[in-house]
Design a protein around this motif. Structure first.
Motif, PDB file in Angstrom:
ATOM      1  N   ALA A 140      -0.943   2.519 -14.426  1.00 14.75           N
ATOM      2  CA  ALA A 140      -0.953   1.065 -14.593  1.00 14.75           C
ATOM      3  C   ALA A 140       0.026   0.404 -13.634  1.00 14.75           C
ATOM      4  CB  ALA A 140      -0.599   0.704 -16.038  1.00 14.75           C
ATOM      5  N   MET A 141       1.205   1.008 -13.448  1.00 20.33           N
ATOM      6  CA  MET A 141       2.176   0.482 -12.484  1.00 20.33           C
ATOM      7  C   MET A 141       1.572   0.426 -11.091  1.00 20.33           C
ATOM      8  SD  MET A 141       5.597   2.514 -13.722  1.00 20.33           S
ATOM      9  CE  MET A 141       6.462   2.160 -12.188  1.00 20.33           C
ATOM     10  N   LEU A 155      10.114  10.737  -5.197  1.00 19.54           N
ATOM     11  CA  LEU A 155       8.959   9.852  -5.055  1.00 19.54           C
ATOM     12  C   LEU A 155       9.268   8.450  -5.571  1.00 19.54           C
ATOM     13  CD1 LEU A 155       6.103  12.307  -6.109  1.00 19.54           C
ATOM     14  CD2 LEU A 155       6.458  11.318  -3.834  1.00 19.54           C
ATOM     15  N   ALA A 156      10.086   8.360  -6.621  1.00 16.16           N
ATOM     16  CA  ALA A 156      10.501   7.041  -7.115  1.00 16.16           C
ATOM     17  C   ALA A 156      11.315   6.308  -6.055  1.00 16.16           C
ATOM     18  CB  ALA A 156      11.304   7.188  -8.407  1.00 16.16           C
ATOM     19  N   LEU A 188       3.478   5.625  -5.921  1.00 14.46           N
ATOM     20  CA  LEU A 188       3.305   5.603  -7.375  1.00 14.46           C
ATOM     21  C   LEU A 188       2.156   6.504  -7.817  1.00 14.46           C
ATOM     22  CD1 LEU A 188       3.856   1.799  -8.081  1.00 14.46           C
ATOM     23  CD2 LEU A 188       5.384   3.686  -8.682  1.00 14.46           C
ATOM     24  N   VAL A 189       1.072   6.502  -7.056  1.00  9.69           N
ATOM     25  CA  VAL A 189      -0.035   7.410  -7.364  1.00  9.69           C
ATOM     26  C   VAL A 189       0.423   8.862  -7.241  1.00  9.69           C
ATOM     27  CG1 VAL A 189      -2.297   8.221  -6.568  1.00  9.69           C
ATOM     28  CG2 VAL A 189      -1.834   5.764  -6.745  1.00  9.69           C
ATOM     29  N   ILE A 246       0.836  -1.206   0.000  1.00 10.54           N
ATOM     30  CA  ILE A 246       0.000   0.000   0.000  1.00 10.54           C
ATOM     31  C   ILE A 246       0.870   1.254   0.000  1.00 10.54           C
ATOM     32  CG2 ILE A 246      -1.617   1.348   1.391  1.00 10.54           C
ATOM     33  CD1 ILE A 246      -2.867  -1.344   2.255  1.00 10.54           C
ATOM     34  N   ALA A 247       1.947   1.232   0.785  1.00 10.00           N
ATOM     35  CA  ALA A 247       2.851   2.385   0.826  1.00 10.00           C
ATOM     36  C   ALA A 247       3.456   2.644  -0.553  1.00 10.00           C
ATOM     37  CB  ALA A 247       3.962   2.147   1.852  1.00 10.00           C
ATOM     38  N   ARG A 248       3.850   1.576  -1.245  1.00  8.28           N
ATOM     39  CA  ARG A 248       4.406   1.750  -2.595  1.00  8.28           C
ATOM     40  C   ARG A 248       3.345   2.273  -3.557  1.00  8.28           C
ATOM     41  NH1 ARG A 248       6.631  -3.259  -6.108  1.00  8.28           N
ATOM     42  NH2 ARG A 248       4.387  -3.702  -6.134  1.00  8.28           N
ATOM     43  N   THR A 249       2.131   1.774  -3.430  1.00  9.10           N
ATOM     44  CA  THR A 249       1.050   2.226  -4.307  1.00  9.10           C
ATOM     45  C   THR A 249       0.787   3.716  -4.124  1.00  9.10           C
ATOM     46  OG1 THR A 249       0.036   0.029  -4.224  1.00  9.10           O
ATOM     47  CG2 THR A 249      -1.352   1.854  -4.955  1.00  9.10           C
TER      48      THR A 249
END
Length: 405
Positions: A186-187, A122-123, A103-104, A97-100
């Motif tokens: 999409a990622m 952010l990356a 990415l958002v 969830i943290a990665r999502t």
């Protein structure tokens, strides 16, 4: 140990409980495993398209990938240790969830036209959890699969992962041609699937307090573990050298850059074939077979580095691909046997980190020196790892994972 305390006995029994294996449970894990790597597979194309849209230069995308990879290396062990006293599946979901969210945030920031420096930061935030997430996802497999089925499950996972690395850039390119932001979206969406698919382990959590390491916990970086981490790093560098250097190889032989697929697609197809072989065979390879597979990868690296012709380079890429999944499966099984049960997520995170270090090494060499010099140096590293594994295999026998049946 006294068992007079029923509550304590019940807690320890629950903590070591495994989820009853089932095809759907294992299928969910395999899909989660393959989609976990989607952002990393799609990232080079998706980030490059975003960078071009913002600055007109694709090098910003490479900087974002580098930041993501370096953050993965930095965050793997600290985050894995942070999650020791939490339920494995729950902590894994939190990491995904943290990665999502990161990415958002990249997608929203790119749509808003923020500076590239913010996107790079952010990356890095998105990549920070990758190593730990892999470590916990791999540890989950030990709770849902019988010992006799680990090789098959890992072989299927390796096959699906290769398909992901083939499909993800295509998806990112197709959506990115419509809008660079869509590739990032999409990622985020596909990369979030493990949070939904990872099997619920119920009461089976991380190691119970009684089994957790006490103050004097020793280092897990013992020679036997370091050996397979070294092999994983050398193998990761070898594969990355072909994939990252594919465009340079095409140009070297007088082809258009788009024909870089001459080297990457056969490597991926061979890797899928290797994964299918591991799944069908469903047995752990002997030490002699593993050393032979390392020799095959070294030979493939040497053929690619020779630069004699397209045919020899292509043959080298195919040899590398054929043993990629079998070797990755062996590394995972070997570390499974060598790691203390309560530190398996940490060791599996180190395995993913070692592979990432290999990718960083290949990227750095391909950037700093000529193509032939970079390929020769990586071949030397692969040969060194092969010799080390051969010497170690002649000296000792690895422990076999105990049956949980």
């Amino acid at each position: 140990m006294s068992t007079g305390d029923p509550a304590r006995a019940k807690t320890m029994a629950a903590a070591t409980e495994s989820v009853p294996p089932g095809r759907w449970t294992l299928a969910r894990w395999a899909i989660a495993s393959s989609t976990l790597g989607f952002p990393q597979a799609a990232g080079p194309v998706a980030f490059a398209l975003v960078a071009v849209a913002l600055t007109g230069d694709a090098s910003g995308g490479a900087a974002m990938i580098l930041a993501m990879t370096l953050a993965q290396v930095a965050g793997a062990i600290p985050l894995t240790r942070l999650g020791r006293r939490f339920a494995m599946a729950a902590f894994l979901r939190l990491l995904v969830i943290a990665r999502t969210v990161a990415l958002v945030a990249i997608a929203a920031s790119a749509a808003s036209g923020v500076s590239l420096a913010w996107l790079i930061a952010l990356a890095a935030a998105a990549g920070l959890v990758n190593g730990a997430a892999y470590g916990y996802l791999r540890a989950v497999l030990n709770r849902i699969a019988p010992a006799a089925g680990l090789s098959r499950a890992l072989g299927i996972s390796a096959t699906l992962n290769e398909l992901t690395y083939v499909a993800a850039p295509v998806v990112a390119s197709g959506l990115g041609s419509i809008s660079p932001v869509l590739g990032i979206v999409a990622m985020a969406l596909v990369g979030a699937l493990p949070a939904l698919l990872v099997p619920n382990l119920g009461p089976a959590t991380a190691a119970p307090p009684e089994a957790a390491p006490r103050r004097g916990a020793g280092s897990i970086l013992r020679p036997a573990i370091l050996l397979w981490l070294l092999c994983a790093a050398a193998g990761g560098a070898t594969v990355a050298a072909i994939e990252i250097g594919a465009v340079a190889l095409a140009l070297k032989f007088g082809y258009e850059p788009a024909l870089a697929i001459l080297f990457t697609v056969p490597l991926c197809i061979a890797s899928v074939a290797g994964g299918v072989w591991v799944s069908v065979r469903n047995r752990r390879a002997t030490r002699g077979v593993v050393v032979a597979q390392l020799l095959v990868m070294s030979a493939g690296a040497a053929l690619a580095a020779s630069g004699l012709s397209v045919a020899t380079t292509l043959a080298g890429a195919i040899l590398i691909g054929l043993v990629l999944a079998p070797l990755a499966t062996h590394y995972s099984l070997a570390l499974d046997a060598l790691a203390p049960p309560h530190r398996r997520p940490e060791v599996f995170a180190l395995l993913r980190t070692a592979n990432a270090c290999g990718v960083i090494l290949a990227s750095a060499l391909l950037t700093a020196v000529s193509l032939s010099t970079a390929l020769s140096a990586i071949t030397a590293a692969m040969v060194f790892a092969t010799v080390a594994a051969g010497i170690a295999s002649a000296k000792r026998r690895e422990p076999v994972p105990p049956s949980r049946e």
